[in-house]
Design a protein around this motif. Structure first.
Motif, mmCIF file in Angstrom:
data_model
loop_
_atom_site.group_PDB
_atom_site.id
_atom_site.type_symbol
_atom_site.label_atom_id
_atom_site.label_comp_id
_atom_site.label_asym_id
_atom_site.label_seq_id
_atom_site.Cartn_x
_atom_site.Cartn_y
_atom_site.Cartn_z
ATOM 1 N N ASN A 594 0.814 -1.221 0.000
ATOM 2 C CA ASN A 594 0.000 0.000 0.000
ATOM 3 C C ASN A 594 0.847 1.271 0.000
ATOM 4 O OD1 ASN A 594 -2.442 -1.563 0.220
ATOM 5 N ND2 ASN A 594 -1.938 -1.854 2.383
ATOM 6 N N ARG A 595 1.870 1.278 -0.842
ATOM 7 C CA ARG A 595 2.773 2.432 -0.925
ATOM 8 C C ARG A 595 3.128 2.685 -2.387
ATOM 9 N NH1 ARG A 595 5.921 5.546 2.380
ATOM 10 N NH2 ARG A 595 7.998 6.095 1.641
ATOM 11 N N PRO A 596 2.328 3.471 -3.113
ATOM 12 C CA PRO A 596 2.605 3.720 -4.532
ATOM 13 C C PRO A 596 3.975 4.360 -4.729
ATOM 14 C CG PRO A 596 0.408 4.491 -3.944
ATOM 15 C CD PRO A 596 1.091 4.133 -2.663
ATOM 16 N N VAL A 597 4.618 4.045 -5.841
ATOM 17 C CA VAL A 597 5.964 4.559 -6.108
ATOM 18 C C VAL A 597 5.942 6.075 -6.280
ATOM 19 C CG1 VAL A 597 7.913 4.469 -7.714
ATOM 20 C CG2 VAL A 597 6.670 2.377 -7.151
ATOM 21 N N TRP A 598 4.913 6.603 -6.894
ATOM 22 C CA TRP A 598 4.886 8.045 -7.137
ATOM 23 C C TRP A 598 3.451 8.539 -7.235
ATOM 24 C CZ3 TRP A 598 2.163 9.238 -11.491
ATOM 25 C CH2 TRP A 598 2.085 8.255 -12.489
ATOM 26 N N HIS A 599 3.284 9.831 -7.014
ATOM 27 C CA HIS A 599 2.029 10.503 -7.346
ATOM 28 C C HIS A 599 2.348 11.955 -7.694
ATOM 29 C CE1 HIS A 599 2.253 11.188 -2.920
ATOM 30 N NE2 HIS A 599 1.722 12.370 -3.204
ATOM 31 N N GLN A 600 1.523 12.529 -8.550
ATOM 32 C CA GLN A 600 1.758 13.871 -9.052
ATOM 33 C C GLN A 600 0.448 14.647 -9.108
ATOM 34 O OE1 GLN A 600 4.399 14.190 -12.603
ATOM 35 N NE2 GLN A 600 4.320 11.956 -12.613
ATOM 36 N N GLU A 601 0.570 15.965 -8.957
ATOM 37 C CA GLU A 601 -0.575 16.857 -9.123
ATOM 38 C C GLU A 601 -0.142 18.054 -9.958
ATOM 39 O OE1 GLU A 601 -3.642 17.645 -5.962
ATOM 40 O OE2 GLU A 601 -2.734 19.645 -6.043
ATOM 41 N N TRP A 602 -0.951 18.374 -10.954
ATOM 42 C CA TRP A 602 -0.720 19.518 -11.830
ATOM 43 C C TRP A 602 -1.916 20.452 -11.709
ATOM 44 C CZ3 TRP A 602 3.768 19.485 -14.938
ATOM 45 C CH2 TRP A 602 4.451 18.261 -14.984
#
Length: 704
Positions: A594-602
């Motif tokens: 339960n630990r995604p490698v990455w996340h992004q917000e634009w």
């Protein structure tokens, strides 16, 4: 170069190309900022700085401060350790139920005199451990002021859901009275298939689901702030009701697409859950150099959830499975902190905190077939914890540019379980912390941090629960669970430019002991024979984590003014999370569950000068999420969440906002093994896809 690394390289290269001309332009400026007072480590934003954004509440103002993100604590143990990074009139709210976002949304923007951003170690005695703190300073006014908001969320398959929120503040002499009321209501409609396949991928059965879920809530709260003699006294209280539900139907068909059965799932509380909190603090001076603050907090709740799932297949008897959850959490916190300033260049804080936490969890489940009822063993657990934490901190102003905060907290706690699980454990922890900040100039700060923290335990993980929506998956309570310990080495650099722009990067490396993850929980009879094996939260030894965060706020006036418009801004936030742990089932190295490698917000926002119109769009995306069960590997992926809005702020009644939110589609793949993931082949694959209707929202908000 891997695909992921190639993406990171492209993002960083593009970022450099975007901000290079901006930084060059900023370096050519005189160094001052319009409507902002700046010295080493501090920036003061006056009300006129925010005029272009037409804020309604203090929350709107805080969100426009470049390079600042609201922090609410990181799930650490203790009231003091979970101090956020926002103060109201120099005070930390003595509340845990009301989050800082809600508190800020009740303060009218017109009542804010200025906002001060401090980026130094030991920025304030109220928020020690934070290297970046905002203080919202309100005007002194005897008028009745407040905020109001009317909101309607709707969609073509779940109707209109109204909400109303309001707050009022009245000052009389040295006393301020605050009152707030809140309500909310929302529905979400989802649909999609779930395919059951053999290990070789051949389809056996398809279930097509559709259903509606939602929640409703309402609350009342208030506070009194006054002075008694030379002491400041704050009292606050809150009561809140919540109700949620889930209603889902399913149609079963075989591989030939022939109807073979159906399903009905109902989930929700039989009555509204209630939670309430009472808290307060008193602050006084024992001497000109010694200030004492005493904080008290009590909160309690009742939480209930019933679920049932009924299945009827052609030619087979109907089955009915139901569960009942009744939880009653209670918490009491008492804290005394003393701030001593007798030593030149030092600000010393010492004191102690005592806390009592309790969860009375009651769970039962039953399965009926042909009128015969099988009752599962009850899982009734009483979890109690008593914790005492003395602490000492020193903030040393080495120079106007360098500040160092060093301190330690000692914890002495006892945890007991009674009922269906019995256990008693005592813990002793030392949690040291050192933070150093270097104010390179009024617009650039470098922060270094070393600390050791102990994570808060989720008492619900000591009790058993069952997810009826996921094939009656059992989450077994684990009486052996202990908190994980995290040692962190971190560095961060923050730079402000172009009056409203900022760039910051944070990197950290963490060493974890008693890592919490999914573990096999084995049940045995009195003779020691294994009767069942489930998954539950547990500790799996030592692990490593490393994280990186890049945040850029870039105003585009330096580029767009040449073509005739201004007020446009873009913002990017990217997180990378790496981890390594030894799998308790296979013995092999893997990432944490339960630990995604990455996340992004634009995000893009355009405040059209003097028109009252604002529009913007935000997109959020993250990598797939993996989980490792003893006999199952699961991966989950969500699509892109987008939010598009337009606002008009020149109505007499306030600001009108129209918003469209596309809720991301959801995909989950389960790979189920015969035996365990270490020994058995994959015997079943379950692919679930869910699509959600978008939400439309109309909001009218204002202040008085």
């Amino acid at each position: 170069m891997t695909g992921f690394r190639r993406k990171i390289a492209i993002v960083l290269t593009g970022t450099f190309c975007i901000i290079s001309p901006a930084l060059a332009h900023a370096e050519g400026r005189s160094g001052g900022t319009v409507n902002v007072t700046a010295i080493e480590g501090k920036r003061q934003f006056r009300a006129d700085y925010f005029e272009v954004y037409a804020p309604v509440t203090a929350l709107d103002m805080i969100r426009r401060i470049p390079g600042f993100t609201i922090a609410e604590g990181e799930g650490r143990r203790g009231f003091g350790e979970n101090a956020g990074n926002v103060l109201i009139d120099g005070d930390r709210p003595s509340s845990k139920s009301d989050d800082i976002f809600t508190i800020l949304s009740r303060i009218p923007a017109s009542e804010v005199d200025y906002v001060e951003l401090t980026e130094q170690a030991g920025a304030d005695a109220e928020t020690q451990g934070q290297g970046q703190v905002v203080n919202v300073v309100r005007r002194i006014s005897s008028k009745l002021t407040g905020t109001y908001e009317g909101n309607v969320v709707f969609g073509h398959r779940y109707g209109f859901r109204p909400s109303v929120n309001g707050s009022a503040t009245l000052r009389r002499g040295e006393t301020t009275y605050e009152f707030n009321v809140t309500s909310y209501s929302e529905r979400v409609y989802g649909y999609g298939p779930e395919d059951f396949k053999l290990g070789d991928g051949s389809l056996v059965e398809r279930r097509y689901y559709k259903g509606t879920g939602g929640y409703d809530g309402a609350g009342l709260g208030g506070a009194i702030k006054t002075r008694i003699g030379g002491a400041k006294v704050n009292l606050n209280g809150r009561v809140h009701l919540d109700d949620s539900f889930d209603h889902r139907t399913g149609i079963y068909s075989n591989a030939a697409d022939i109807f073979i059965g159906n399903e009905l799932l109902l989930r929700g509380g039989p009555k509204s859950d209630i939670n309430y909190e009472f808290g307060g603090d008193i602050e006084f001076k024992l001497s000109p150099k010694l200030t004492t603050k005493i904080i008290g907090l009590y909160r309690a709740a009742t939480e209930s959830n019933d679920s049932s799932i009924e299945t009827a297949r052609i030619g087979q008897p109907a089955t009915f499975f139901e569960t009942r959850n009744r939880n009653k959490p209670v918490e009491f916190v008492g804290r005394i902190q003393n701030d001593w300033s007798a030593l030149a260049g030092h600000a010393i804080q010492f004191g102690g905190e005592v806390a009592y936490n309790q969860l009375d969890a009651r769970f039962s489940a039953a399965n009926s077939v042909l009128g015969a009822v099988t009752v599962f063993p009850a899982s009734n657990v009483l979890v109690e914890e008593t914790r005492i934490e003395p602490f000492l901190t020193d903030v040393w102003a080495v120079s106007s540019k360098w500040k160092i905060e060093a301190g330690a907290i000692a914890e002495f706690s006892k945890l007991t379980l009674s009922g269906d699980s019995s256990a008693s454990r005592s813990f002793q922890f030392v949690k040291p912390r050192v933070i150093a900040t270097w104010s390179v100039d009024p617009f650039t700060t470098v922060e270094f941090r070393v600390d050791r923290q102990v994570a808060q335990l989720d008492f619900g993980e000591f009790a058993t629960s069952i997810d009826v929506a996921l094939g009656n998956q059992v989450d077994a309570g684990n009486a052996d669970l202990v908190p994980e310990k995290v040692t962190t080495l971190a560095a961060q650099i923050r730079h402000k430019f172009l009056e409203r722009g900022s760039i910051q990067f944070r990197g950290e490396y963490q060493m974890i002991g008693d890592t919490q993850d999914l573990v096999p929980v084995t049940l045995r009879d009195a003779a020691g024979n294994i009767t069942a094996q489930f998954d539950g939260a547990g500790n799996i030894g030592d692990s490593k984590r490393w994280n990186g965060e890049l945040e850029i706020t870039l105003p585009l006036d330096w580029f767009t003014k040449s073509v005739g418009f201004s007020g446009m801004e873009v913002k990017y936030t990217g997180h990378y999370h790496g981890s390594r742990v030894t799998d308790p089932v296979t013995g092999q190295s893997r990432r944490m569950s339960n630990r995604p490698v990455w996340h992004q917000e634009w995000a893009l926002r355009h405040d059209i000068a003097k028109s009252g119109f604002v529009y913007g769009v935000t997109a959020y995306v993250q990598a797939q999420n993996n989980a490792y069960f003893f006999n199952e590997y699961r991966r989950q992926k969500e699509g892109v969440r987008t939010n598009v809005f337009i606002e008009y702020s020149k109505f007499k009644l306030g600001t009108l906002r129209i918003q469209y939110t596309s809720i991301p589609d959801f995909g989950r793949d389960r790979f189920i093994y015969a035996g365990t993931r270490a020994t058995g082949p994959i015997t079943q694959i379950v692919n679930r896809r869910r699509y959600l209707d978008p939400l439309f929202q109309i909001t009218l908000s204002g202040k008085f």
